[in-house]
Design an enzyme around this catalytic site. Structure first.
Site, PDB file in Angstrom:
ATOM      1  N   GLU A  32      -8.302 -18.886 -15.427  1.00  0.00           N
ATOM      2  CA  GLU A  32      -9.422 -19.384 -16.215  1.00  0.00           C
ATOM      3  C   GLU A  32      -9.007 -20.447 -17.225  1.00  0.00           C
ATOM      4  OE1 GLU A  32     -11.294 -15.981 -17.975  1.00  0.00           O
ATOM      5  OE2 GLU A  32     -11.807 -15.112 -16.033  1.00  0.00           O
ATOM      6  N   HIS A  39       0.230 -18.834 -18.610  1.00  0.00           N
ATOM      7  CA  HIS A  39       0.376 -17.737 -19.555  1.00  0.00           C
ATOM      8  C   HIS A  39       0.570 -16.444 -18.782  1.00  0.00           C
ATOM      9  CE1 HIS A  39      -3.926 -18.086 -18.677  1.00  0.00           C
ATOM     10  NE2 HIS A  39      -4.039 -16.800 -18.940  1.00  0.00           N
ATOM     11  N   MET A  40       1.366 -15.569 -19.363  1.00  0.00           N
ATOM     12  CA  MET A  40       1.634 -14.250 -18.793  1.00  0.00           C
ATOM     13  C   MET A  40       0.951 -13.215 -19.661  1.00  0.00           C
ATOM     14  SD  MET A  40       3.713 -14.872 -16.294  1.00  0.00           S
ATOM     15  CE  MET A  40       5.327 -15.221 -15.716  1.00  0.00           C
ATOM     16  N   HIS A  41       0.305 -12.252 -19.029  1.00  0.00           N
ATOM     17  CA  HIS A  41      -0.295 -11.122 -19.729  1.00  0.00           C
ATOM     18  C   HIS A  41       0.718  -9.981 -19.680  1.00  0.00           C
ATOM     19  CE1 HIS A  41      -4.536 -12.683 -19.475  1.00  0.00           C
ATOM     20  NE2 HIS A  41      -3.988 -13.359 -18.476  1.00  0.00           N
ATOM     21  N   ASP A  84      -4.110 -10.912 -27.092  1.00  0.00           N
ATOM     22  CA  ASP A  84      -5.287 -11.412 -26.395  1.00  0.00           C
ATOM     23  C   ASP A  84      -6.523 -11.097 -27.236  1.00  0.00           C
ATOM     24  OD1 ASP A  84      -7.590 -11.441 -24.431  1.00  0.00           O
ATOM     25  OD2 ASP A  84      -5.961 -11.957 -23.067  1.00  0.00           O
ATOM     26  N   ILE A  85      -7.455 -12.032 -27.323  1.00  0.00           N
ATOM     27  CA  ILE A  85      -8.663 -11.808 -28.134  1.00  0.00           C
ATOM     28  C   ILE A  85      -9.638 -10.860 -27.443  1.00  0.00           C
ATOM     29  CG2 ILE A  85      -8.473 -13.970 -29.397  1.00  0.00           C
ATOM     30  CD1 ILE A  85     -10.700 -15.084 -27.590  1.00  0.00           C
TER      31      ILE A  85
END
Length: 107
Positions: A85, A90-92, A23-24
């Site tokens: 968002e 997507h999965m974190h 993740d950025i």
């Protein structure tokens, strides 16, 4: 665009169905996004059991490769109330430190 390769990035994991990258704006010591290559807007639209299994399997592989043996969390946000968002599933995968409560209740 990252999942399709249009925006280059270094993958933490990749196979035929899924890619994973850092993740950025990481929120924990380890914060990796696991994303299907095929467009699926959110968890709500995910209706392919094989793709669902591939995403979860990739999350587990990412956690192992990140050394998160003390524990980790897999999070996905869906739709407006879920605070999604980006309109692509997507999965974190987050960890590398003790994590707080899953939700903070409104006052």
């Amino acid at each position: 665009k990252i999942a399709s390769g249009e925006i280059p990035t270094e993958y933490v994991f990749a196979d035929d169905l899924v890619v994973a990258f850092r993740d950025i704006r990481p929120l924990t010591q380890s914060h990796v996004l696991v994303v299907p290559k095929a467009h699926v807007e959110s968890m709500w639209e995910l209706d392919d059991p094989a793709l669902a299994a591939a995403i979860l399997s990739a999350c587990a592989e990412v956690a192992r490769s990140e050394g998160l043996s003390e524990g980790f969390r897999v999070i996905t946000n869906a739709k407006a109330h879920g605070r999604q968002e980006v309109p692509h599933l997507h999965m974190h995968v987050v960890g590398g430190q003790p994590l707080g409560p899953m939700l903070t209740l409104p006052e």
